[in-house]
Write a protein that holds these residues in place. Structure first.
Motif, short mmCIF file in Angstrom:
data_model
loop_
_atom_site.label_atom_id
_atom_site.label_comp_id
_atom_site.label_asym_id
_atom_site.label_seq_id
_atom_site.Cartn_x
_atom_site.Cartn_y
_atom_site.Cartn_z
N SER A 172 -0.67 -0.74 -5.56
CA SER A 172 -0.08 0.20 -4.50
C SER A 172 -1.32 0.71 -3.62
N ASP A 173 -2.28 -0.51 -3.68
CA ASP A 173 -3.92 -0.25 -3.56
C ASP A 173 -4.22 -0.56 -3.09
N SER B 176 -0.49 0.60 -10.19
CA SER B 176 -2.07 1.19 -9.39
C SER B 176 -2.12 0.24 -8.70
N LEU B 177 -2.70 -1.32 -8.78
CA LEU B 177 -3.65 -2.17 -8.61
C LEU B 177 -2.45 -2.46 -7.33
N GLY C 256 0.88 -1.64 -0.32
CA GLY C 256 0.09 0.31 -0.39
C GLY C 256 1.18 1.08 0.21
#
Length: 165
Positions: A152-153, A149-150, A39
């Motif tokens: 780090s979400d 993008s996935l 994250g």
């Protein structure tokens, strides 16, 4: 390993792999793609961590491991019988595809341990994410950015984390 042994090993590997995998055969893994994330990780740090962990895994010394011993045995057998020796007998004693897969598993475990030590968690892509990823060219900047993008979400990681048993 001597040059002669390396050549023998490569010759055996090429012969056995051509027998084990007919032309056009595809390997399809069950389930969706899996990736690793942390994250809030920056794109730069994501790339650095993945490169450093991959490098550490690739540089592992496999000498003394079970697959290395089996490959050394196959090499000795090929030298004893000559390069034109009984390749099928060698395959029964030390099936190279099995040994390469065992070595790959050891290296994959090292890669995953490195990522876990850096705070990453494994997650599984959803149907939609998997479909989107399949449309992006492997190794492309777009694919890497999409995976980041996935990865780090925090929401994706919380709901899609793979629980290891």
């Amino acid at each position: 390993m001597s040059r002669r042994r390396a050549v023998a090993t490569l010759a055996i590997a090429a012969s056995l792999l051509s027998l084990a995998a007919p032309a056009g055969a595809e390997r399809v893994s069950a389930g969706h793609q899996k990736s690793w994330g942390k994250g809030g990780v920056s794109l730069e740090q994501y790339w650095v961590d993945s490169a450093e962990c991959a490098h550490a895994a690739a540089e592992m010394d496999l000498d003394g491991t079970s697959p290395a011993k089996a490959l050394q045995l196959a090499t000795r057998m090929s030298e004893q019988w000559g390069y034109g020796g009984d390749i099928l007998q060698i395959a029964r004693v030390a099936p190279l595809d099995v040994q390469f897969n065992r070595a790959a598993t050891i290296m994959e475990d090292a890669l995953e341990s490195c990522l876990v030590e850096r705070g990453y968690v494994k997650f599984e892509l959803t149907d939609d994410q998997d479909a989107m990823l399949s449309m992006l060219e492997y190794g492309s900047t777009e694919r890497r950015a999409y995976l980041h993008s996935l990865a780090s979400d925090p929401g994706v990681l919380a709901t899609q984390a793979v629980m290891e048993s």
